[in-house]
Each structure stands twice: as C-alpha cells, then as structure tokens.
Design an enzyme around this catalytic site. Structure first.
Site, PDB file in Angstrom:
ATOM      1  N   LYS A  24      62.941  33.415  80.473  1.00 56.89           N
ATOM      2  CA  LYS A  24      62.094  32.208  80.609  1.00 56.89           C
ATOM      3  C   LYS A  24      60.495  32.666  81.076  1.00 56.89           C
ATOM      4  CE  LYS A  24      64.377  30.772  84.221  1.00 56.89           C
ATOM      5  NZ  LYS A  24      65.317  31.970  84.110  1.00 56.89           N
ATOM      6  N   ARG A  53      64.728  45.141  84.236  1.00 51.55           N
ATOM      7  CA  ARG A  53      63.450  44.402  84.353  1.00 51.55           C
ATOM      8  C   ARG A  53      62.381  45.289  85.392  1.00 51.55           C
ATOM      9  NH1 ARG A  53      63.365  38.042  85.209  1.00 51.55           N
ATOM     10  NH2 ARG A  53      65.094  38.681  86.386  1.00 51.55           N
ATOM     11  N   ARG A  87      62.171  43.913  91.051  1.00 43.41           N
ATOM     12  CA  ARG A  87      62.155  42.772  91.944  1.00 43.41           C
ATOM     13  C   ARG A  87      63.630  42.990  92.955  1.00 43.41           C
ATOM     14  NH1 ARG A  87      61.961  37.285  88.392  1.00 43.41           N
ATOM     15  NH2 ARG A  87      63.816  36.956  90.036  1.00 43.41           N
TER      16      ARG A  87
HETATM   17  P1  ADP Z   1      63.481  35.260  83.472  1.00 37.55           P
HETATM   18  O1  ADP Z   1      62.496  34.485  83.365  1.00 37.55           O
HETATM   19  O2  ADP Z   1      64.393  33.961  82.577  1.00 37.55           O
HETATM   20  O3  ADP Z   1      64.336  35.651  84.653  1.00 37.55           O
HETATM   21  P2  ADP Z   1      62.347  37.357  82.035  1.00 37.55           P
HETATM   22  O4  ADP Z   1      61.450  36.700  81.164  1.00 37.55           O
HETATM   23  O5  ADP Z   1      61.671  38.174  83.158  1.00 37.55           O
HETATM   24  O6  ADP Z   1      63.453  36.351  82.291  1.00 37.55           O
HETATM   25  O7  ADP Z   1      63.075  38.509  81.403  1.00 37.55           O
HETATM   26  C1  ADP Z   1      63.947  39.357  81.698  1.00 37.55           C
HETATM   27  C2  ADP Z   1      63.818  40.673  81.168  1.00 37.55           C
HETATM   28  O8  ADP Z   1      64.250  40.659  79.911  1.00 37.55           O
HETATM   29  C3  ADP Z   1      62.370  41.422  81.444  1.00 37.55           C
HETATM   30  O9  ADP Z   1      62.663  42.492  81.339  1.00 37.55           O
HETATM   31  C4  ADP Z   1      62.092  41.099  79.887  1.00 37.55           C
HETATM   32  O10 ADP Z   1      60.943  42.044  79.637  1.00 37.55           O
HETATM   33  C5  ADP Z   1      63.362  41.259  79.228  1.00 37.55           C
HETATM   34  N1  ADP Z   1      63.461  40.432  77.736  1.00 37.55           N
HETATM   35  C6  ADP Z   1      62.941  39.113  77.776  1.00 37.55           C
HETATM   36  N2  ADP Z   1      63.166  38.491  76.469  1.00 37.55           N
HETATM   37  C7  ADP Z   1      63.826  39.397  75.796  1.00 37.55           C
HETATM   38  C8  ADP Z   1      64.485  39.514  74.636  1.00 37.55           C
HETATM   39  N3  ADP Z   1      64.264  38.449  73.644  1.00 37.55           N
HETATM   40  N4  ADP Z   1      65.018  40.639  74.139  1.00 37.55           N
HETATM   41  C9  ADP Z   1      65.113  41.899  74.989  1.00 37.55           C
HETATM   42  N5  ADP Z   1      64.561  41.885  76.237  1.00 37.55           N
HETATM   43  C10 ADP Z   1      64.054  40.555  76.715  1.00 37.55           C
END
Ligand code: ADP
Length: 186
Positions: free
Chosen positions: A13, A105, A131
């Site tokens: 997200k 992450r 986090r």
């Molecule tokens: P959320 O806000 O839904 O918790 P994040 O945007 O922080 O999720 O993404 C979670 C993790 O996954 C981060 O480390 C990000 O870099 C990685 N990530 C996000 N989208 C993708 C994707 N399409 N493919 C692989 N990794 C992703």
C-alpha cells in the site's frame, strides 16, 4: 479524487500510494500511527480530519479505515462536506508472500523511503531501520487482525460500487499499472 487503499500489512500500500499520489497530484495521508492512537471504534482520529481538510484536491488514505464503524464514520464526515469517496482499492496478495514482504522491509530513517532487502534493495548509504512490528510472529498476528477487522469492509464498499480489487503479486511497476487502471488514471 478521494481514494482509500486497503490491504494486509506488507501488501504494498505505502509503495503504491506514493506513486499514485504523485500521479494524481493528491496528498498521501498515512494513517498507521493515527490508527494506533485511535482506540475508539467509529471515532476518526483528529489528525486525520485535519489532514483531510487540507487536501482540497482530494486525498489518498493509506490503511484507513480498517473497520466498518470507521468506514461509516468517514462517510458521514465526507457527507457533511458534500463529498464522498471515489474509489477504494483493495491490494490482494497471498499470505506467504505478505510475510516475506513485511519481514524484509526496511525504511530509510532520513527519507521515509521504503525498501525491500530482496526486491528493492536499498543503496549502500541508506540509514535503515526495521519497523518493530515487522518481526515474523508480529506480522502473522497483524495479518490475522487485519482479516478479522476488514471482513465487513470489502462487502460494504462493494455494495457502494466503488471497490476495485487489484492483484498485488508481481513487480512494483506491474502492480502500479493495475492500481492506476483501477483508479481510472491509465
Ligand atoms: P504496506 O504499506 O501495505 O504495509 P509496503 O508498501 O511498505 O506495504 O511494502 C512492504 C514491503 O514489500 C516493502 O519492503 C516494499 O519495498 C516491498 N514491496 C512493495 N511492493 C512490492 C512488489 N510489488 N514486489 C516486491 N516487493 C514489494
């Protein structure tokens, strides 16, 4: 345009919200901290209301509402301003992939940029932090809570005809394409 992104922790997200907001020229309201502060069901965090008031061109709520009472409270607030949500994008992804995304992450403390040790590696000079709620056991628990809390949310938005389900599996750019399409901006 007034948009909500929903999806389990690690769905992407935050990553997609940044791109979509640039594209749509609307502010991103990240609600994680506010949500943790807002203990009372159906009561909107004051900070959220303040931020929404600033977004004359609209806003993107990333991770809020999470429950049906919060969703109806948000709708009432918007209705009082003769506004409504345009789109709710649900980013959907299987559980095992979620765990991998959340556990690997990393956030750059200085810039807030989101990285992933495997899929989106940070540059060598990044000042990284993990986090505290991204430990595997905590992530599993957060996914369970998400599923329980949002069970009523998707049918509610589906009923309003504004829900778009987006497949969150695939590369960041690939998912961005789907998200923009769901927002009618592609
Ligand atoms: P959320 O806000 O839904 O918790 P994040 O945007 O922080 O999720 O993404 C979670 C993790 O996954 C981060 O480390 C990000 O870099 C990685 N990530 C996000 N989208 C993708 C994707 N399409 N493919 C692989 N990794 C992703």
């Amino acid at each position: 345009m007034r948009v909500v992104f929903i999806g389990p922790p690690g769905a992407g997200k935050g990553t997609q919200a940044k791109v979509a907001c640039l594209r749509l020229g609307i502010p991103q309201v990240s609600t994680g901290d506010m949500l943790r502060a807002a203990k009372v069901e159906g009561k909107l965090p004051a900070e959220l209301i303040a931020q929404m008031a600033h977004g004359a061109s609209g806003f993107l709520l990333d991770g809020f509402p999470r429950t049906l009472p919060q969703a109806t409270a948000l709708d009432r607030l918007l209705a009082a301003r003769a506004q409504k949500l345009d789109r709710v994008v649900s980013i959907e992804i299987p559980r095992d992939l979620l765990l991998e995304r959340a556990v690997l992450r990393r956030i750059d403390k200085r810039t807030g940029q989101i990285y992933h040790l495997k899929y989106n590696p940070p540059p060598p000079d990044a000042d990284l932090e993990v986090r505290t709620d991204d430990r595997e056991v905590v992530v599993r628990n957060r996914i369970d809570i998400y599923e329980a809390e949002t069970a009523e949310l998707l049918p509610y938005y589906e009923g309003l005809g504004i829900l778009r389900r987006v497949d969150g599996v695939g590369g960041v750019d690939e998912v961005t394409e789907r998200v923009l399409q769901a927002l009618g901006s592609k």
